[in-house]
Design an enzyme around this catalytic site. Structure first.
Site, PDB file in Angstrom:
ATOM      1  N   HIS A 114       8.256  19.503 -56.282  1.00  0.00           N
ATOM      2  CA  HIS A 114       7.097  18.646 -56.581  1.00  0.00           C
ATOM      3  C   HIS A 114       7.000  17.543 -55.530  1.00  0.00           C
ATOM      4  O   HIS A 114       7.921  17.316 -54.761  1.00  0.00           O
ATOM      5  CB  HIS A 114       7.268  18.021 -57.978  1.00  0.00           C
ATOM      6  CG  HIS A 114       6.986  18.979 -59.084  1.00  0.00           C
ATOM      7  ND1 HIS A 114       5.945  18.809 -59.965  1.00  0.00           N
ATOM      8  CD2 HIS A 114       7.577  20.140 -59.440  1.00  0.00           C
ATOM      9  CE1 HIS A 114       5.925  19.803 -60.818  1.00  0.00           C
ATOM     10  NE2 HIS A 114       6.910  20.628 -60.524  1.00  0.00           N
ATOM     11  N   ASP A 117       7.330  19.674 -68.841  1.00  0.00           N
ATOM     12  CA  ASP A 117       8.070  18.643 -68.131  1.00  0.00           C
ATOM     13  C   ASP A 117       8.721  17.722 -69.148  1.00  0.00           C
ATOM     14  O   ASP A 117       8.101  16.791 -69.656  1.00  0.00           O
ATOM     15  CB  ASP A 117       7.119  17.857 -67.218  1.00  0.00           C
ATOM     16  CG  ASP A 117       7.828  16.685 -66.541  1.00  0.00           C
ATOM     17  OD1 ASP A 117       9.035  16.490 -66.781  1.00  0.00           O
ATOM     18  OD2 ASP A 117       7.168  15.964 -65.771  1.00  0.00           O
ATOM     19  N   ASN A 153       4.433  22.099 -54.597  1.00  0.00           N
ATOM     20  CA  ASN A 153       3.268  21.446 -55.204  1.00  0.00           C
ATOM     21  C   ASN A 153       2.636  20.390 -54.293  1.00  0.00           C
ATOM     22  O   ASN A 153       3.330  19.469 -53.843  1.00  0.00           O
ATOM     23  CB  ASN A 153       3.694  20.709 -56.482  1.00  0.00           C
ATOM     24  CG  ASN A 153       4.052  21.648 -57.608  1.00  0.00           C
ATOM     25  OD1 ASN A 153       4.164  22.851 -57.419  1.00  0.00           O
ATOM     26  ND2 ASN A 153       4.228  21.088 -58.782  1.00  0.00           N
ATOM     27  N   THR A 156      -1.629  15.005 -53.869  1.00  0.00           N
ATOM     28  CA  THR A 156      -2.139  13.800 -53.205  1.00  0.00           C
ATOM     29  C   THR A 156      -2.816  14.112 -51.868  1.00  0.00           C
ATOM     30  O   THR A 156      -3.876  13.565 -51.557  1.00  0.00           O
ATOM     31  CB  THR A 156      -0.979  12.792 -53.012  1.00  0.00           C
ATOM     32  OG1 THR A 156      -0.438  12.512 -54.304  1.00  0.00           O
ATOM     33  CG2 THR A 156      -1.442  11.502 -52.370  1.00  0.00           C
ATOM     34  N   ASP A 196       0.280  22.132 -64.897  1.00  0.00           N
ATOM     35  CA  ASP A 196       1.202  21.266 -64.155  1.00  0.00           C
ATOM     36  C   ASP A 196       1.618  20.082 -65.037  1.00  0.00           C
ATOM     37  O   ASP A 196       0.762  19.384 -65.585  1.00  0.00           O
ATOM     38  CB  ASP A 196       0.461  20.767 -62.899  1.00  0.00           C
ATOM     39  CG  ASP A 196       1.351  19.990 -61.954  1.00  0.00           C
ATOM     40  OD1 ASP A 196       2.553  20.306 -61.883  1.00  0.00           O
ATOM     41  OD2 ASP A 196       0.831  19.081 -61.272  1.00  0.00           O
ATOM     42  N   ALA A 252       5.246  17.204 -52.833  1.00  0.00           N
ATOM     43  CA  ALA A 252       5.438  17.691 -51.453  1.00  0.00           C
ATOM     44  C   ALA A 252       4.554  17.006 -50.423  1.00  0.00           C
ATOM     45  O   ALA A 252       4.795  17.142 -49.228  1.00  0.00           O
ATOM     46  CB  ALA A 252       5.258  19.199 -51.398  1.00  0.00           C
TER      47      ALA A 252
HETATM   48  O1  G3H Z   1       2.768  18.285 -59.688  1.00  0.00           O
HETATM   49  C1  G3H Z   1       2.155  17.975 -58.655  1.00  0.00           C
HETATM   50  C2  G3H Z   1       2.864  17.582 -57.474  1.00  0.00           C
HETATM   51  O2  G3H Z   1       4.186  17.424 -57.654  1.00  0.00           O
HETATM   52  C3  G3H Z   1       2.152  16.964 -56.356  1.00  0.00           C
HETATM   53  O3  G3H Z   1       2.785  15.871 -55.766  1.00  0.00           O
HETATM   54  O4  G3H Z   1       0.798  14.451 -55.320  1.00  0.00           O
HETATM   55  O5  G3H Z   1       2.962  14.009 -54.235  1.00  0.00           O
HETATM   56  O6  G3H Z   1       1.640  16.005 -53.586  1.00  0.00           O
HETATM   57  P1  G3H Z   1       2.002  15.026 -54.653  1.00  0.00           P
HETATM   58 ZN    ZN Z   2       4.653  17.160 -59.837  1.00  0.00          ZN
END
Ligand code: G3H
Ligand code: ZN
Length: 285
Positions: free
Chosen positions: A208, A104, A230, A233, A82, A210
């Site tokens: 991302h 990325d 994704n 958090t 990731d 999400a």
């Molecule tokens: O790459 C990881 C994510 O985009 C997770 O995003 O921490 O806001 O759920 P988030």
């Molecule tokens: Zn992300």
């Protein structure tokens, strides 16, 4: 079973129009919780490690844990890098056994992003490993940016089409109103933009950040062409809340297995809830 690549699971997701959950893990309990949830719900799953998680847990530990956990279940499991921010990180993960990569380059100028993404595609494709790339920029809450700044960073559909043509990347992370690491679920997505990008690029789109998106936004994004979602958090919060709860309930407990039990249960429940929302339950085997 052995790890599969994201190409295999996206194919069915495209045909049946659902999204596969991509869950970030930092430690053994999170890996176990995510893969057990997938098995119990018969859902394909992407387990992803950020560069921070790799630094924390160690590259070989992550590969060892995920490979071992995947072997014990019947559902397809992908191990994905990731937000790899350089070529070298992608090479290390490819060599270590990751079955899906991400470069990325969203902070780079367009041409540089194309150049490095392409270079990674060129080394990953001969060994059957797909590559996710990003165009437009998904900011983080720590950037403290305004709604209009979020809009300014959004993925431009025509630029996305050119980017995919030039790089031959396999999936595309898009900035469409999503923000990383939100603690509230108040992000507003630009659904027509997602639809337009999908129409022009054709490949699976990745959402991302999400954690901060309300359920309706997620459903609309899937209908518009998002195939990988994704979540990080939300799982971190579930894990840490579990520790807090356990310590409050059992202040004298010194056995970490007992303290972390609730954390694992919380992560598992959070993963299952997201899988239901993404529509991937029952799509495992
Ligand atoms: O790459 C990881 C994510 O985009 C997770 O995003 O921490 O806001 O759920 P988030
Ligand atoms: Zn992300």
């Amino acid at each position: 079973m052995v790890l599969v690549t994201s190409r295999e699971i996206f194919q069915r997701a495209e045909e049946e129009k659902y999204a596969v959950g991509a869950f970030n893990a930092n430690n053994l309990e999170m890996v176990q919780a995510i893969i057990e949830a997938a098995e119990e719900e018969n859902a394909p799953v992407i387990l992803q490690a950020s560069q921070g998680a790799i630094k924390y847990a160690g590259l070989e530990f992550i590969v060892g844990m995920v490979t071992t956990a995947a072997k014990e279940v019947k559902v397809p499991v992908v191990l994905h890098l990731d937000h790899g921010t350089d070529f070298e990180q992608n090479v290390r993960c490819l060599r270590a056994g990751f079955t899906s990569l991400m470069f990325d380059g969203s902070a780079l100028p367009f041409e540089k992003n194309v150049e490095i993404t392409r270079k990674i595609v060129e080394i990953a494709h001969p060994v059957g490993v797909p590559v996710e790339a990003e165009i437009g920029k998904v900011a983080g809450t720590e950037d403290h940016i305004t709604v209009s700044e979020v809009e300014a960073l959004m993925t431009d559909p025509d630029e996305a089409r050119r980017f995919v043509e030039l790089t031959k990347c396999d999936s595309l992370a898009v900035a469409v109103g999503n923000v990383h690491r939100m603690l509230t679920r108040t992000a507003k997505l630009d659904i027509p933009r997602i639809r337009k990008i999908k129409e022009l690029v054709g490949i699976p789109l990745v959402l991302h950040g999400a954690t901060g998106i309300p359920d309706d936004g997620i459903r609309d994004a899937i209908a518009a062409g998002v195939r990988k979602i994704n979540i990080a958090t939300e799982l971190n919060r579930a894990f840490v809340n579990g520790i807090k709860e356990s310590i409050q309930k059992m202040p004298e407990e010194v056995d970490p297995r007992k303290v972390l039990k609730k954390s694992k249960e919380n992560v598992k429940a959070a993963v299952k809830e997201k899988m239901r929302l993404f529509g991937c339950i029952g799509k495992g085997v």
